[in-house]
Design a protein around this motif. Structure first.
Motif, PDB file in Angstrom:
ATOM      1  N   ASP A 166       4.705 -17.540   0.977  1.00  0.00           N
ATOM      2  CA  ASP A 166       3.338 -17.190   1.373  1.00  0.00           C
ATOM      3  C   ASP A 166       2.587 -16.441   0.269  1.00  0.00           C
ATOM      4  OD1 ASP A 166       4.804 -14.869   1.460  1.00  0.00           O
ATOM      5  OD2 ASP A 166       4.122 -14.234   3.452  1.00  0.00           O
ATOM      6  N   ASP A 167       3.077 -16.512  -0.951  1.00  0.00           N
ATOM      7  CA  ASP A 167       2.436 -15.788  -2.049  1.00  0.00           C
ATOM      8  C   ASP A 167       1.097 -16.436  -2.428  1.00  0.00           C
ATOM      9  OD1 ASP A 167       4.612 -14.149  -2.081  1.00  0.00           O
ATOM     10  OD2 ASP A 167       5.404 -14.821  -4.001  1.00  0.00           O
ATOM     11  N   ILE A 168       0.124 -15.577  -2.735  1.00  0.00           N
ATOM     12  CA  ILE A 168      -1.200 -16.006  -3.167  1.00  0.00           C
ATOM     13  C   ILE A 168      -1.586 -15.174  -4.390  1.00  0.00           C
ATOM     14  CG2 ILE A 168      -3.651 -16.185  -2.576  1.00  0.00           C
ATOM     15  CD1 ILE A 168      -2.808 -16.366   0.368  1.00  0.00           C
ATOM     16  N   TYR A 169      -2.156 -15.824  -5.390  1.00  0.00           N
ATOM     17  CA  TYR A 169      -2.595 -15.127  -6.598  1.00  0.00           C
ATOM     18  C   TYR A 169      -4.069 -15.396  -6.863  1.00  0.00           C
ATOM     19  CZ  TYR A 169       2.108 -13.744  -7.976  1.00  0.00           C
ATOM     20  OH  TYR A 169       3.351 -13.149  -8.017  1.00  0.00           O
ATOM     21  N   PRO A 171       4.614  -6.235  -5.535  1.00  0.00           N
ATOM     22  CA  PRO A 171       5.643  -6.241  -4.485  1.00  0.00           C
ATOM     23  C   PRO A 171       5.584  -4.983  -3.616  1.00  0.00           C
ATOM     24  CG  PRO A 171       6.628  -5.636  -6.582  1.00  0.00           C
ATOM     25  CD  PRO A 171       5.179  -5.942  -6.859  1.00  0.00           C
ATOM     26  N   THR A 172       4.618  -4.933  -2.720  1.00  0.00           N
ATOM     27  CA  THR A 172       4.426  -3.733  -1.905  1.00  0.00           C
ATOM     28  C   THR A 172       5.466  -3.579  -0.799  1.00  0.00           C
ATOM     29  OG1 THR A 172       2.839  -4.934  -0.503  1.00  0.00           O
ATOM     30  CG2 THR A 172       1.950  -3.660  -2.355  1.00  0.00           C
ATOM     31  N   PHE A 173       6.408  -4.525  -0.697  1.00  0.00           N
ATOM     32  CA  PHE A 173       7.523  -4.303   0.226  1.00  0.00           C
ATOM     33  C   PHE A 173       8.429  -3.192  -0.308  1.00  0.00           C
ATOM     34  CE2 PHE A 173       8.140  -8.196  -2.259  1.00  0.00           C
ATOM     35  CZ  PHE A 173       9.315  -7.948  -2.963  1.00  0.00           C
ATOM     36  N   TYR A 174       8.191  -2.750  -1.552  1.00  0.00           N
ATOM     37  CA  TYR A 174       8.757  -1.521  -2.083  1.00  0.00           C
ATOM     38  C   TYR A 174       7.616  -0.533  -2.268  1.00  0.00           C
ATOM     39  CZ  TYR A 174      12.685  -4.568  -3.303  1.00  0.00           C
ATOM     40  OH  TYR A 174      13.707  -5.462  -3.265  1.00  0.00           O
ATOM     41  N   ASN A 175       7.865   0.756  -1.979  1.00  0.00           N
ATOM     42  CA  ASN A 175       6.799   1.741  -2.129  1.00  0.00           C
ATOM     43  C   ASN A 175       6.653   2.153  -3.591  1.00  0.00           C
ATOM     44  OD1 ASN A 175       8.626   3.918  -2.734  1.00  0.00           O
ATOM     45  ND2 ASN A 175       9.079   4.085  -0.533  1.00  0.00           N
ATOM     46  N   GLY A 233      -1.613 -11.929  -1.929  1.00  0.00           N
ATOM     47  CA  GLY A 233      -1.045 -12.331  -0.645  1.00  0.00           C
ATOM     48  C   GLY A 233       0.450 -12.506  -0.755  1.00  0.00           C
ATOM     49  N   GLY A 234       1.160 -12.263   0.354  1.00  0.00           N
ATOM     50  CA  GLY A 234       2.609 -12.344   0.360  1.00  0.00           C
ATOM     51  C   GLY A 234       3.280 -11.120  -0.209  1.00  0.00           C
ATOM     52  N   ASN A 235       2.503 -10.059  -0.461  1.00  0.00           N
ATOM     53  CA  ASN A 235       3.042  -8.846  -1.092  1.00  0.00           C
ATOM     54  C   ASN A 235       4.038  -8.106  -0.221  1.00  0.00           C
ATOM     55  OD1 ASN A 235       0.169  -9.460  -1.563  1.00  0.00           O
ATOM     56  ND2 ASN A 235       0.294  -7.919  -3.176  1.00  0.00           N
ATOM     57  N   ALA A 236       3.886  -8.210   1.087  1.00  0.00           N
ATOM     58  CA  ALA A 236       4.622  -7.332   1.992  1.00  0.00           C
ATOM     59  C   ALA A 236       6.031  -7.812   2.309  1.00  0.00           C
ATOM     60  CB  ALA A 236       3.835  -7.158   3.291  1.00  0.00           C
ATOM     61  N   THR A 237       6.400  -9.018   1.874  1.00  0.00           N
ATOM     62  CA  THR A 237       7.731  -9.542   2.180  1.00  0.00           C
ATOM     63  C   THR A 237       8.355 -10.152   0.934  1.00  0.00           C
ATOM     64  OG1 THR A 237       7.064 -11.807   2.734  1.00  0.00           O
ATOM     65  CG2 THR A 237       6.879 -10.150   4.483  1.00  0.00           C
ATOM     66  N   THR A 238       9.667 -10.319   0.994  1.00  0.00           N
ATOM     67  CA  THR A 238      10.378 -10.963  -0.109  1.00  0.00           C
ATOM     68  C   THR A 238      10.260 -12.477  -0.061  1.00  0.00           C
ATOM     69  OG1 THR A 238      12.428 -11.016   1.182  1.00  0.00           O
ATOM     70  CG2 THR A 238      12.049  -9.081  -0.224  1.00  0.00           C
TER      71      THR A 238
END
Length: 451
Positions: free
Chosen positions: A356-359, A282-286, A347-352
């Protein structure tokens, strides 16, 4: 010294995250929920509205004929200060609404007055024993602790007692248990107690969960005197392995932070290799926001029920398959279990937004041994309404990697089949019980129900 370092690390992380946690709840819990002990299951209605389960009383947010998920929270130090309890108001949305609108019961077991300890180890001990360092003291609204010691069972036993009362007469087709952080240990111990009491004939097979979700689970380091000096993660691994082997229950596990590993805890890699394990990013958190990342496993899981399952990639190419989330079918979760693979979010890491999540599928072990044969048998193929019959399965080869079976009845109004392959007669008629392996080998057995 190590206990102190663990407590300080997680305590300051949680204190830094308290403002975030408060913003994730719009429920006004008044002082009465702290001045008196309130360790209970609450069922949620639309708009994030909780209703406490009271034995013997109907609950407007619970229907015993619906699929059901029960969530268990983790450690909650100093939460009495802000009158905070976790709910399903996540990322600005009442995420329980998506479950409820799809026909689910959604509940939480609150043990926050017990888990409100400065040391995570003291809170953890209460999961396992009523005789830990702080026994079963609970926190009041003024910050003091009730130390009357009139609670003589552990927090997980209190959860089990609430569970069997709240789920009495359950007629739905799926129960799911989800635990976050320390709550994952609670989820595992609850499932073990359900299994043990099913085996003893104390409760019906229908109360076995069909799926258990471990959300950034926390296990402390080092052996505990109340576990004969075994680690909590070690004991949980043994329980989970037995539940998979004997009760056929799929387990999914999601990691999302660094708070549960290194000096702060036990990675419990052995448990990860048993489950369908996904590594969230979850890179939308640093990197400093580890408490937020810790909660992201819970938040994304409950949010993901409203969206399609994540896409699966392998070697950076789509496979046409899906990865794990709350909306992923349990049959797929079962297929993903075991030591051969894990999944990493790319994928989809930058938003909640979970849509759009990809693994990426990662190979851990190439020694995969598929199931190549399955046979079913039963002592009796003719049963009465209300009678149970265990369907026995024989899987070959003996060293098959994944022996999980998915069970299905052709007519639930005649005969229902539980997650462990036990059939219950409902009404007169005929039903075909189907078992399918994760390698897509299917066998059937016919059951007749007659009065």
């Amino acid at each position: 010294m190590k206990k102190l370092m663990i407590s300080i690390t997680l305590f300051f992380a949680l204190i830094l995250g308290l403002t975030f946690s408060v913003q994730a709840s719009e429920i006004n819990w008044d002082i009465s929920h702290w001045n008196n002990l309130d360790s209970s299951i609450y069922w949620y209605e639309l708009n994030n509205k909780p209703y406490k389960f009271v034995p013997g009383e109907a609950n407007p947010a619970f229907d015993p004929s619906k699929p059901t998920i029960i969530y268990i929270h983790g450690w909650q130090p100093e939460y009495y200060l802000i009158r905070h309890r976790e709910s399903f108001y996540i990322y600005g949305k009442d995420t329980a609404d998506d479950w409820i609108k799809k026909g689910w019961n959604v509940g939480v077991f609150y043990w926050n007055q017990f888990s409100d300890e400065a040391s995570v180890l003291d809170a953890e001990a209460k999961i396992w024993t009523p005789n830990g360092p702080q026994k079963m003291r609970w926190r009041k609204g003024n910050g003091s602790y009730d130390t009357s010691n009139n609670i003589n069972v552990s927090a997980s036993q209190l959860l089990y007692q609430q569970y069997i009362q709240a789920m009495q007469g359950y007629k739905g087709n799926e129960i799911r248990i989800a635990g976050h952080s320390l709550g994952s240990q609670m989820a595992i111990l609850l499932t073990k107690q359900i299994s043990d009491n099913v085996d003893s004939g104390n409760i019906p097979h229908e109360l076995l969960p069909k799926r258990v979700s471990l959300l950034d689970p926390y296990f402390s380091n080092l052996g505990k005197y109340y576990l004969n000096f075994k680690w909590t993660g070690e004991v949980c691994r043994g329980y989970v392995q037995n539940l998979i082997n004997t009760k056929n229950i799929p387990f999914e596990l999601y990691t999302s932070s660094d708070l549960t590993k290194g000096i702060a805890g036990d990675d419990n890699i052995g448990l990860q290799r048993m489950c369908a394990t996904s590594y969230m990013k979850p890179t939308f958190y640093n990197d400093v926001q580890q408490i937020e990342r810790h909660y992201a496993a819970k938040y994304n899981y409950f949010s993901s029920f409203a969206t399609n399952s994540p896409l699966e990639y392998f070697n950076n190419n789509p496979t046409g398959n899906i990865a794990a989330s709350a909306s992923t079918p349990t049959s797929r979760i079962a297929e993903m279990m075991g030591p051969n693979y894990h999944w990493v979010q790319i994928g989809g890491n930058a938003t909640t937004d979970t849509s759009d999540d990809i693994y990426q599928k990662q190979v851990d072990n190439t020694n995969y041994f598929p199931v190549n044969d399955l046979s079913l048998s039963a002592d009796k193929t003719s049963i009465k309404p209300g009678e149970y019959e265990a369907i026995k399965s024989d899987i070959a080869p003996e060293n098959a990697t994944n022996k999980i079976l998915m069970w299905k009845s052709s007519n639930d109004s005649v005969a229902e089949v539980c997650v462990d392959g036990t059939v219950k007669g409902i009404n007169s008629g005929h039903a075909t019980i189907t078992a399918t392996t994760t390698d897509n080998i299917t066998k059937t057995i016919d059951i007749t129900v007659s009065k």
